[in-house]
Design an enzyme around this catalytic site. Sequence first.
Site, PDB file in Angstrom:
ATOM      1  N   GLY A  41     -15.073-103.581 -36.947  1.00 57.11           N
ATOM      2  CA  GLY A  41     -13.828-103.737 -36.192  1.00 57.11           C
ATOM      3  C   GLY A  41     -13.958-104.144 -34.738  1.00 57.11           C
ATOM      4  O   GLY A  41     -13.057-104.754 -34.176  1.00 57.11           O
ATOM      5  N   GLU A  96     -16.117 -99.441 -29.133  1.00 57.67           N
ATOM      6  CA  GLU A  96     -15.311 -99.101 -30.318  1.00 57.67           C
ATOM      7  C   GLU A  96     -14.007 -99.888 -30.305  1.00 57.67           C
ATOM      8  O   GLU A  96     -13.473-100.205 -29.246  1.00 57.67           O
ATOM      9  CB  GLU A  96     -14.975 -97.600 -30.304  1.00 57.67           C
ATOM     10  CG  GLU A  96     -15.923 -96.731 -31.096  1.00 57.67           C
ATOM     11  CD  GLU A  96     -15.659 -96.773 -32.597  1.00 57.67           C
ATOM     12  OE1 GLU A  96     -15.038 -97.737 -33.094  1.00 57.67           O
ATOM     13  OE2 GLU A  96     -16.090 -95.826 -33.283  1.00 57.67           O
ATOM     14  N   ASP A  97     -13.496-100.164 -31.488  1.00 54.15           N
ATOM     15  CA  ASP A  97     -12.205-100.820 -31.587  1.00 54.15           C
ATOM     16  C   ASP A  97     -11.074 -99.800 -31.435  1.00 54.15           C
ATOM     17  O   ASP A  97     -10.139 -99.997 -30.666  1.00 54.15           O
ATOM     18  CB  ASP A  97     -12.061-101.571 -32.917  1.00 54.15           C
ATOM     19  CG  ASP A  97     -12.506-100.731 -34.117  1.00 54.15           C
ATOM     20  OD1 ASP A  97     -12.959 -99.579 -33.926  1.00 54.15           O
ATOM     21  OD2 ASP A  97     -12.400-101.214 -35.253  1.00 54.15           O
ATOM     22  N   ASP A 100      -9.169 -92.895 -33.987  1.00 53.49           N
ATOM     23  CA  ASP A 100      -8.047 -92.315 -34.733  1.00 53.49           C
ATOM     24  C   ASP A 100      -8.186 -90.794 -34.676  1.00 53.49           C
ATOM     25  O   ASP A 100      -7.565 -90.133 -33.839  1.00 53.49           O
ATOM     26  CB  ASP A 100      -8.076 -92.871 -36.161  1.00 53.49           C
ATOM     27  CG  ASP A 100      -6.944 -92.356 -37.017  1.00 53.49           C
ATOM     28  OD1 ASP A 100      -6.146 -91.540 -36.520  1.00 53.49           O
ATOM     29  OD2 ASP A 100      -6.850 -92.764 -38.178  1.00 53.49           O
ATOM     30  N   PHE A 149      -0.666 -97.448 -38.546  1.00 58.69           N
ATOM     31  CA  PHE A 149      -1.815 -98.232 -38.988  1.00 58.69           C
ATOM     32  C   PHE A 149      -1.695 -99.643 -38.420  1.00 58.69           C
ATOM     33  O   PHE A 149      -0.717-100.347 -38.670  1.00 58.69           O
ATOM     34  CB  PHE A 149      -1.918 -98.281 -40.511  1.00 58.69           C
ATOM     35  CG  PHE A 149      -3.258 -98.796 -40.957  1.00 58.69           C
ATOM     36  CD1 PHE A 149      -4.357 -97.947 -41.010  1.00 58.69           C
ATOM     37  CD2 PHE A 149      -3.429-100.126 -41.295  1.00 58.69           C
ATOM     38  CE1 PHE A 149      -5.611 -98.428 -41.379  1.00 58.69           C
ATOM     39  CE2 PHE A 149      -4.687-100.611 -41.663  1.00 58.69           C
ATOM     40  CZ  PHE A 149      -5.768 -99.758 -41.711  1.00 58.69           C
ATOM     41  N   VAL A 150      -2.694-100.043 -37.633  1.00 57.76           N
ATOM     42  CA  VAL A 150      -2.631-101.344 -36.966  1.00 57.76           C
ATOM     43  C   VAL A 150      -3.731-102.277 -37.458  1.00 57.76           C
ATOM     44  O   VAL A 150      -4.794-101.827 -37.900  1.00 57.76           O
ATOM     45  CB  VAL A 150      -2.702-101.198 -35.426  1.00 57.76           C
ATOM     46  CG1 VAL A 150      -1.462-100.519 -34.890  1.00 57.76           C
ATOM     47  CG2 VAL A 150      -3.963-100.454 -34.994  1.00 57.76           C
ATOM     48  N   ASP A 156      -8.865-104.437 -39.524  1.00 63.38           N
ATOM     49  CA  ASP A 156      -8.485-104.977 -40.836  1.00 63.38           C
ATOM     50  C   ASP A 156      -7.689-103.994 -41.676  1.00 63.38           C
ATOM     51  O   ASP A 156      -7.623-102.801 -41.386  1.00 63.38           O
ATOM     52  CB  ASP A 156      -9.749-105.320 -41.635  1.00 63.38           C
ATOM     53  CG  ASP A 156     -10.423-104.054 -42.186  1.00 63.38           C
ATOM     54  OD1 ASP A 156     -10.650-103.117 -41.402  1.00 63.38           O
ATOM     55  OD2 ASP A 156     -10.685-103.997 -43.399  1.00 63.38           O
TER      56      ASP A 156
HETATM   57  P1  IMP Z   1     -11.750 -92.051 -36.743  1.00 64.91           P
HETATM   58  O1  IMP Z   1     -13.117 -91.561 -37.135  1.00 64.91           O
HETATM   59  O2  IMP Z   1     -10.651 -91.299 -37.427  1.00 64.91           O
HETATM   60  O3  IMP Z   1     -11.562 -92.097 -35.249  1.00 64.91           O
HETATM   61  O4  IMP Z   1     -11.595 -93.503 -37.348  1.00 64.91           O
HETATM   62  C1  IMP Z   1     -12.212 -94.574 -36.770  1.00 64.91           C
HETATM   63  C2  IMP Z   1     -12.288 -95.763 -37.711  1.00 64.91           C
HETATM   64  O5  IMP Z   1     -11.230 -95.796 -38.686  1.00 64.91           O
HETATM   65  C3  IMP Z   1     -12.122 -97.015 -36.888  1.00 64.91           C
HETATM   66  O6  IMP Z   1     -13.354 -97.448 -36.366  1.00 64.91           O
HETATM   67  C4  IMP Z   1     -11.500 -97.978 -37.877  1.00 64.91           C
HETATM   68  O7  IMP Z   1     -12.509 -98.606 -38.622  1.00 64.91           O
HETATM   69  C5  IMP Z   1     -10.679 -97.094 -38.799  1.00 64.91           C
HETATM   70  N1  IMP Z   1      -9.268 -97.046 -38.385  1.00 64.91           N
HETATM   71  C6  IMP Z   1      -8.600 -95.996 -37.852  1.00 64.91           C
HETATM   72  N2  IMP Z   1      -7.310 -96.302 -37.605  1.00 64.91           N
HETATM   73  C7  IMP Z   1      -7.167 -97.604 -37.982  1.00 64.91           C
HETATM   74  C8  IMP Z   1      -6.042 -98.523 -37.946  1.00 64.91           C
HETATM   75  O8  IMP Z   1      -4.925 -98.203 -37.521  1.00 64.91           O
HETATM   76  N3  IMP Z   1      -6.292 -99.768 -38.417  1.00 64.91           N
HETATM   77  C9  IMP Z   1      -7.507-100.176 -38.886  1.00 64.91           C
HETATM   78  N4  IMP Z   1      -8.573 -99.350 -38.927  1.00 64.91           N
HETATM   79  C10 IMP Z   1      -8.398 -98.075 -38.477  1.00 64.91           C
END
Ligand code: IMP
Length: 174
Positions: A41, A96-97, A100, A149-150, A156
């Site tokens: 991402g 990081e992109d 969440d 969700f973006v 993606d």
């Molecule tokens: P976390 O571990 O919950 O912070 O999730 C991080 C990963 O989940 C990101 O690096 C993304 O790959 C994916 N992710 C979380 N939210 C989104 C979203 O809204 N769109 C697309 N990918 C997401």
Amino acid sequence: MASLEVLITERQIQEKVSELARRISADYGDTPVLLVSVLKGSFIFLADLMRQLGPNTEVDFVQTSSYGEGTSTSGVVQIRKDLDVSIEGRHVLIVEDILDTGLTLAHLRELLGTRRPRSLKVVTLLRKPDAAQRETQAEYVGFEIPDRFVVGYGLDHAERYRNLPYVAVLHQEV
Ligand code: IMP
């Protein structure tokens, strides 16, 4: 059918990337820094950010995966592709992109921390409320976004939409 609602325009993103690059450059100066891009991402953000940073900037890639259903994180984070280089004694900036839950980042920070970098910081383009609430550590945050969700600008859904130049909320009609 799915529809897209623009959340952050291409211009807003470019302005923010420039602002982040200015802050990062001001903090690191001429000190060599290794960017650790979290695949897939962050690759577009990385490319735009890196081109605005100084000549002492290097890059390596890491890929994580979390196994869960659909669009939520399962809680299990695994390394699918590790770094190629040693980070011992180096200044490392994780790129990081999106944060969440912040779980992926927490895991990655812990792992990379054991490899004794000189410093370890994080830049993320987007942060959702969960990660913000938990004060998931990120020294540089581009945009605080709602819990939607973006897609776009590297992000993606089932590998689609990464090439959109903006960030959009994905509405899925069922
Ligand atoms: P976390 O571990 O919950 O912070 O999730 C991080 C990963 O989940 C990101 O690096 C993304 O790959 C994916 N992710 C979380 N939210 C989104 C979203 O809204 N769109 C697309 N990918 C997401």
